[in-house]
Structures are given as structure tokens and as C-alpha cells.
Motif scaffolding. Structure first.
Motif, PDB file in Angstrom:
ATOM      1  N   GLN A   4       0.849  -1.180   0.000  1.00 42.58           N
ATOM      2  CA  GLN A   4       0.000   0.000   0.000  1.00 42.58           C
ATOM      3  C   GLN A   4       0.894   1.243   0.000  1.00 42.58           C
ATOM      4  O   GLN A   4       1.988   1.232   0.569  1.00 42.58           O
ATOM      5  CB  GLN A   4      -0.927   0.026   1.219  1.00 42.58           C
ATOM      6  N   SER A   5       0.415   2.310  -0.649  1.00 45.01           N
ATOM      7  CA  SER A   5       1.272   3.485  -0.788  1.00 45.01           C
ATOM      8  C   SER A   5       0.456   4.773  -0.876  1.00 45.01           C
ATOM      9  O   SER A   5      -0.650   4.791  -1.427  1.00 45.01           O
ATOM     10  CB  SER A   5       2.137   3.357  -2.047  1.00 45.01           C
ATOM     11  N   THR A  31       3.783   7.424   9.105  1.00 41.45           N
ATOM     12  CA  THR A  31       3.006   6.499   8.288  1.00 41.45           C
ATOM     13  C   THR A  31       3.758   5.177   8.157  1.00 41.45           C
ATOM     14  O   THR A  31       4.993   5.139   8.126  1.00 41.45           O
ATOM     15  CB  THR A  31       2.734   7.085   6.901  1.00 41.45           C
ATOM     16  N   THR A  32       3.015   4.094   8.076  1.00 44.69           N
ATOM     17  CA  THR A  32       3.622   2.775   7.869  1.00 44.69           C
ATOM     18  C   THR A  32       3.539   2.354   6.402  1.00 44.69           C
ATOM     19  O   THR A  32       3.974   1.266   6.050  1.00 44.69           O
ATOM     20  CB  THR A  32       2.916   1.722   8.731  1.00 44.69           C
ATOM     21  N   ARG A  33       2.978   3.229   5.550  1.00 39.28           N
ATOM     22  CA  ARG A  33       2.833   2.901   4.126  1.00 39.28           C
ATOM     23  C   ARG A  33       3.994   3.488   3.329  1.00 39.28           C
ATOM     24  O   ARG A  33       4.696   4.387   3.776  1.00 39.28           O
ATOM     25  CB  ARG A  33       1.517   3.455   3.582  1.00 39.28           C
ATOM     26  N   ASN A 110      -1.342  11.457  11.609  1.00 42.71           N
ATOM     27  CA  ASN A 110      -1.312  10.175  10.901  1.00 42.71           C
ATOM     28  C   ASN A 110      -2.686   9.889  10.286  1.00 42.71           C
ATOM     29  O   ASN A 110      -3.712  10.007  10.961  1.00 42.71           O
ATOM     30  CB  ASN A 110      -0.933   9.048  11.866  1.00 42.71           C
ATOM     31  N   ASP A 112      -3.200   6.941   8.223  1.00 38.99           N
ATOM     32  CA  ASP A 112      -3.136   5.587   7.661  1.00 38.99           C
ATOM     33  C   ASP A 112      -4.490   4.891   7.658  1.00 38.99           C
ATOM     34  O   ASP A 112      -4.708   3.938   6.899  1.00 38.99           O
ATOM     35  CB  ASP A 112      -2.123   4.741   8.434  1.00 38.99           C
ATOM     36  N   GLU A 113      -5.417   5.369   8.484  1.00 40.97           N
ATOM     37  CA  GLU A 113      -6.748   4.742   8.511  1.00 40.97           C
ATOM     38  C   GLU A 113      -7.490   4.891   7.190  1.00 40.97           C
ATOM     39  O   GLU A 113      -8.466   4.173   6.937  1.00 40.97           O
ATOM     40  CB  GLU A 113      -7.586   5.328   9.649  1.00 40.97           C
ATOM     41  N   PHE A 115      -6.608   3.834   4.461  1.00 35.95           N
ATOM     42  CA  PHE A 115      -6.465   2.590   3.696  1.00 35.95           C
ATOM     43  C   PHE A 115      -7.535   1.562   4.044  1.00 35.95           C
ATOM     44  O   PHE A 115      -7.636   0.518   3.392  1.00 35.95           O
ATOM     45  CB  PHE A 115      -5.061   2.010   3.897  1.00 35.95           C
TER      46      PHE A 115
END
Length: 333
Positions: A4-5, A31-33, A110, A112-113, A115
Motif C-alpha cells: 500500500q502506498s 506512516t507505515t505505508r 497520521n 493511515d486509517e 487505507f
């Protein structure tokens, strides 16, 4: 998560600065993406090297040299050049899901949610809320969707001349089908919204997650004083956003991006590339924009009233945010 990006687009060195601040803000909020940027040949080689320091993938998109239907669509609809470049985000099939963000956006926390949402998820456009704003959207890369979008671009064009009109035509059920695909406005807080509904901004603005610097004047076109951390503009921009967000953008630029531009020779001076404080103090006032707006003529009270009615108030002058806020505070206290 490697499949995912976040994805953005830079068509020249000015917008690359926006992309760099966006990417840095995403990293700042952990971010973890992955981070991906699409670039065109107009982005200089030295700027590409800087982008590689922030983004996991820097992908060249040159539809003039492409052998797919994007080239054919460009020949038929030359006005959609940048739009067709942006559509290449659907060709990133190495990812299962992406969040596209325009280079003139800034992340405040953040996100990231996002996604967890499905294609096509986006926030309403403030100018016509039955359309979504294409500055931030969740999508699934797909060659099939990519080719279908190119076909629509070639055959129908875009009702607004850009990607937003095209994407709203293609994803035409967004307004009525699934409310879960309507992102809250805080994921794409536009500059227009602050002044069109100031009480709501006062009530909910603190919850904003993404700021979108809509309008002709971008953050990199402003003049910034790093000593006072203040931002000013030499033009009267009717879509200017709250100064606090502009200051946030410039803080990230001077702290995280300017040293990289120094290191790779994009910005030249005699100071150490990594000493951001020394560099910013040396530049008493700086602006990296290439926009030189003409001086504004005198506006009578009647003309000012007409401009207000047309949504063209002087938000950097007499109708500034602070002046409007002071007036409203007298009624809202």
C-alpha cells in the motif's frame, strides 16, 4: 505495509517542493505505508535526487513517449496533458491500494486509517458538494480501470478541463451510492472553506487531518521570514488559507527540505547543507515561487461589496482572516 502506498504527482520543480513537504509530513507523522511520487520530464535531475531521499519510489511518467492509449488520448485531447499523467496512478499495480494526494496538500496527523476505505473514497468539493474533490482519494490500482479512464478521457474529455471533472464523470455514483466512500471534510480541508463558513472552521478546524492549498497561489509562492516564522503574500489571493497552515508548511520546508535542496545543489549558497538553522537564519526573507503578481488597483467600497458577493474577497488585506474573526467574535461570544 509494502503493498500500500501514498501517491502524489510533480510536474515541475515548483510542485516538487510541495511533494517534498507532503512526503516529509507523512513521514513526520509516522506512516507505515510506502511513499510514491510520479514525475514528468520537466522535473530536473537534481530535484529527482532530492525526491529519492523522501519517497520510496520516484516514477517517471512521459505520456509523449508512452506506447499505450495514454499517448493516443493526448493526441485527441491535448488539453488534458497533466490529467492523463495523474491517471497513471492507476497503473501502479505493484500496490493493492493507494491514497492519492495532490502536491499542494499537507498532512497534520497520521492518516493511515484511510487505507481501510474502498475505491473511490473522497471528500466533497466545497464548490459543488455533489462532486468529490480529487485532491485526496482512496483507490485500487488496476490496468483495467486505467484503460477505462483513458477511454473516457479520449471520448468525453473533462467537464472542468482537469482530472476532477473526468474522475467525477467516471465515478458518477459517488454522490448517491455509498456514504462510506464520503471522506469527512477534515481529510481535505480546502482553503475556500475557512472563509465561506468561518463558524464551522472555528468549531471543527482543530480536527483537520489534511490541509489542501487550493487556488492559484501556492505555499511556495509566499514570502517567509524564518526569524519571526511569519508568512506574507504580495498579492491579494481570494483563496488564501489560514496563516497557521502556511507557517506549518514553511516550518517543514525550512527544517527538512531546504537542507536537502542545499545538498544536491537545487538551492545554492555558501552555508553547510545540513545546518538548517544557519541556512534559514541567513535567508532573512525567502520565497521559492516563480510568481510575480502585478500590483493591485484601488478598490472602492462598492467594488469590494461586489467582490464579496462573487466570492472574491481580499483575504490578505482588509478582509483578512483576523479582521473577519474579530468581527464574528463580537457576535459569537
Amino acid at each position: 505495509m509494502t503493498d500500500q502506498s501514498f501517491v502524489t504527482l510533480s510536474t515541475n520543480d515548483s510542485y516538487a517542493r510541495g511533494a517534498l513537504v507532503l512526503g516529509s509530513s507523512l513521514k513526520q507523522h509516522r506512516t507505515t505505508r510506502r511513499l510514491t511520487v510520479l514525475i514528468t520530464p520537466q522535473v530536473s535531475e537534481s530535484m529527482r535526487k532530492v525526491l529519492e531521499k523522501i519517497f520510496d519510489e520516484v516514477i517517471m511518467v512521459d505520456i509523449l513517449d508512452s506506447r499505450d492509449s495514454a499517448h493516443l488520448a493526448l493526441m485527441k485531447r491535448p488539453e488534458l496533458g497533466v490529467t492523463l499523467t495523474k491517471l497513471h496512478c492507476w497503473s501502479l499495480i505493484q500496490y493493492s491500494k493507494c491514497v492519492f494526494m495532490d502536491a499542494d496538500t499537507l498532512v497534520l496527523t497520521n492518516i493511515d486509517e484511510l487505507f481501510e476505505r474502498e475505491e473511490l473514497s473522497a471528500a466533497p468539493d466545497p464548490g459543488w458538494p455533489d462532486c468529490f474533490n480529487s485532491g485526496v482519494f482512496v483507490y485500487r490500482p488496476s490496468i483495467e480501470t486505467y484503460n477505462q479512464l483513458l477511454h473516457v478521457a479520449s471520448e468525453q474529455g473533462s467537464f472542468d478541463g482537469g482530472d476532477q471533472g473526468l474522475l467525477n464523470t467516471f465515478f458518477n455514483s459517488w454522490a448517491t451510492t455509498d456514504i462510506r466512500k464520503h471522506l469527512p471534510f477534515i481529510y481535505n480541508l480546502s482553503s475556500l472553506s475557512i472563509y465561506s463558513y468561518l463558524p464551522a472552521f472555528k468549531a471543527f478546524g482543530a480536527n483537520a487531518k489534511v490541509v489542501h492549498f487550493l487556488g492559484r497561489i501556492k505555499p511556495w509562492n509566499y514570502t517567509y521570514d524564518p526569524k519571526t516564522k511569519s508568512v506574507r503574500s504580495d498579492t491579494h489571493d481570494p483563496t488564501v488559507i489560514d496563516p497557521q497552515f502556511l507557517t506549518m508548511w514553511w516550518d517543514i520546508f525550512t527544517t527538512n527540505i531546504l537542507p536537502l535542496l542545499q545538498q544536491f545543489g537545487v538551492v545554492k549558497d555558501t552555508f553547510t547543507a545540513f545546518n538548517a538553522e544557519e541556512v534559514t537564519n541567513a535567508i532573512s526573507h525567502m520565497s521559492i515561487g516563480d510568481l510575480s503578481p502585478p500590483p493591485q488597483p484601488f478598490v472602492s467600497s462598492n467594488e469590494r461589496k461586489e467582490r464579496w458577493e462573487q466570492g472574491q474577497a481580499d483575504y490578505m488585506g482588509a478582509d483578512s482572516f483576523d479582521n473577519i474573526k474579530r468581527k464574528l467574535d463580537t457576535y459569537l461570544q
